[in-house]
Design an enzyme around this catalytic site. Sequence first.
Site, mmCIF file in Angstrom:
data_model
loop_
_atom_site.group_PDB
_atom_site.id
_atom_site.type_symbol
_atom_site.label_atom_id
_atom_site.label_comp_id
_atom_site.label_asym_id
_atom_site.label_seq_id
_atom_site.Cartn_x
_atom_site.Cartn_y
_atom_site.Cartn_z
ATOM 1 N N ASN A 32 -8.759 -9.599 -1.009
ATOM 2 C CA ASN A 32 -8.163 -9.013 -2.206
ATOM 3 C C ASN A 32 -6.649 -9.112 -2.040
ATOM 4 O O ASN A 32 -6.069 -8.375 -1.255
ATOM 5 C CB ASN A 32 -8.607 -7.545 -2.342
ATOM 6 C CG ASN A 32 -7.879 -6.824 -3.461
ATOM 7 O OD1 ASN A 32 -7.201 -7.446 -4.277
ATOM 8 N ND2 ASN A 32 -8.031 -5.498 -3.497
ATOM 9 N N LYS A 66 -4.390 -8.345 -4.122
ATOM 10 C CA LYS A 66 -3.639 -7.298 -4.835
ATOM 11 C C LYS A 66 -2.456 -7.934 -5.592
ATOM 12 O O LYS A 66 -2.588 -9.050 -6.073
ATOM 13 C CB LYS A 66 -3.206 -6.197 -3.857
ATOM 14 C CG LYS A 66 -4.398 -5.681 -3.039
ATOM 15 C CD LYS A 66 -4.123 -4.442 -2.249
ATOM 16 C CE LYS A 66 -5.376 -4.032 -1.476
ATOM 17 N NZ LYS A 66 -5.246 -2.759 -0.783
ATOM 18 N N HIS A 102 -11.298 -0.266 -7.997
ATOM 19 C CA HIS A 102 -10.499 -0.122 -6.776
ATOM 20 C C HIS A 102 -9.693 1.178 -6.848
ATOM 21 O O HIS A 102 -9.199 1.544 -7.917
ATOM 22 C CB HIS A 102 -9.554 -1.316 -6.618
ATOM 23 C CG HIS A 102 -8.985 -1.420 -5.238
ATOM 24 N ND1 HIS A 102 -7.955 -0.606 -4.813
ATOM 25 C CD2 HIS A 102 -9.320 -2.193 -4.181
ATOM 26 C CE1 HIS A 102 -7.680 -0.897 -3.557
ATOM 27 N NE2 HIS A 102 -8.491 -1.863 -3.147
ATOM 28 N N GLU A 142 -6.812 1.851 -6.053
ATOM 29 C CA GLU A 142 -5.445 1.676 -6.575
ATOM 30 C C GLU A 142 -5.435 1.654 -8.101
ATOM 31 O O GLU A 142 -4.431 2.003 -8.725
ATOM 32 C CB GLU A 142 -4.820 0.401 -5.967
ATOM 33 C CG GLU A 142 -4.498 0.624 -4.489
ATOM 34 C CD GLU A 142 -4.522 -0.615 -3.616
ATOM 35 O OE1 GLU A 142 -4.551 -1.744 -4.143
ATOM 36 O OE2 GLU A 142 -4.540 -0.457 -2.374
ATOM 37 N N GLU A 202 -14.645 1.644 0.554
ATOM 38 C CA GLU A 202 -13.254 1.624 0.999
ATOM 39 C C GLU A 202 -12.718 3.046 1.073
ATOM 40 O O GLU A 202 -12.302 3.611 0.045
ATOM 41 C CB GLU A 202 -12.401 0.812 0.016
ATOM 42 C CG GLU A 202 -12.869 -0.622 -0.149
ATOM 43 C CD GLU A 202 -11.749 -1.547 -0.609
ATOM 44 O OE1 GLU A 202 -11.554 -2.562 0.074
ATOM 45 O OE2 GLU A 202 -11.070 -1.252 -1.593
ATOM 46 N N GLY A 233 -4.624 -0.041 3.982
ATOM 47 C CA GLY A 233 -3.232 -0.361 4.277
ATOM 48 C C GLY A 233 -2.576 0.555 5.294
ATOM 49 O O GLY A 233 -1.355 0.566 5.423
ATOM 50 N N SER A 280 -8.175 -1.635 6.198
ATOM 51 C CA SER A 280 -7.561 -2.009 7.474
ATOM 52 C C SER A 280 -8.445 -2.881 8.360
ATOM 53 O O SER A 280 -8.387 -2.795 9.589
ATOM 54 C CB SER A 280 -7.103 -0.757 8.234
ATOM 55 O OG SER A 280 -6.075 -0.098 7.512
HETATM 56 P P1 13P Z 1 -6.233 -3.394 3.511
HETATM 57 O O1 13P Z 1 -7.159 -4.396 4.161
HETATM 58 O O2 13P Z 1 -4.842 -3.920 3.324
HETATM 59 O O3 13P Z 1 -6.315 -2.066 4.162
HETATM 60 O O4 13P Z 1 -6.773 -3.210 1.990
HETATM 61 C C1 13P Z 1 -8.122 -3.002 1.786
HETATM 62 C C2 13P Z 1 -8.406 -3.079 0.347
HETATM 63 O O5 13P Z 1 -7.941 -2.266 -0.444
HETATM 64 C C3 13P Z 1 -9.222 -4.198 -0.124
HETATM 65 O O6 13P Z 1 -9.608 -4.027 -1.452
#
Ligand code: 13P
Length: 241
Positions: free
Chosen positions: A10, A12, A91, A93, A161, A167, A200
């Site tokens: 992903n 982002k 997601h 976010e 997640e 992150g 992560s």
């Molecule tokens: P990270 O791997 O950067 O922690 O992000 C995970 C994520 O949100 C994948 O959708």
Amino acid sequence: MTRRRSAIGNWKMNGLTANLSDVDQIAAAAAQATCGTGLCLPATLLHVARGRVTMPLGGQDCHASESGAHTGDISAGMLADAGASMVIVGHCERHADHGETNEIVAAKSGAAWNAGLTAILCIGETETQYHTGQTRDVLADQIAGSLPEGANADNTIIAYEPVWAIGTGRTPGIGEIAQTHAFIRSRLPDPSLSILYGGSVNASNAAGIFALADVDGGLVGGASLTAEKFVPIIKALEATS
Ligand code: 13P
């Protein structure tokens, strides 16, 4: 039925045309891989990436409607038209930045299916919910509220997640991931759905996480942005498949 195992990136809100060489290199590894792969790119890169590589590509969000007066939004059909075969919905976010509710996410999953896309449905608890022992209740609520009737292994992938693991470089313990994934599976209408872990994931922890019985791969953010970081994660999944 054997569950589909996939390593999906992903990106982002990252990636310009200058980064397409990493897509090329990831796709070259994906073409050799014995597991499923995917890259959920920014919408601006999808069509051009589709012209360069054959690996599965996806979007990161879609609108619930097929078309209409929704400035700045993108429909599932548009993603399919640009070459996507999957789309992330729900997601955290999107919950945080756009106030998405379970109901909205359910509508987006349905829109993805109608366009022939696999919905990658994200669920996960916040740090406070984790520390106050609410993880299972939150996940059960998200599954009940955001997974429409009709989900099956062809049209849906679940991504667990934990919000606090995204992150941050922190992950739940291996035993916790195992138990939480088993719990999620027990709540799915169809237990043959794939459940990816996200939060992560990196080249060092991937093999341990992917070896767990109810983990069918990973949804990877930061470590999917370059071939150097993502290809070892694809290989870790292959090695545990
Ligand atoms: P990270 O791997 O950067 O922690 O992000 C995970 C994520 O949100 C994948 O959708």
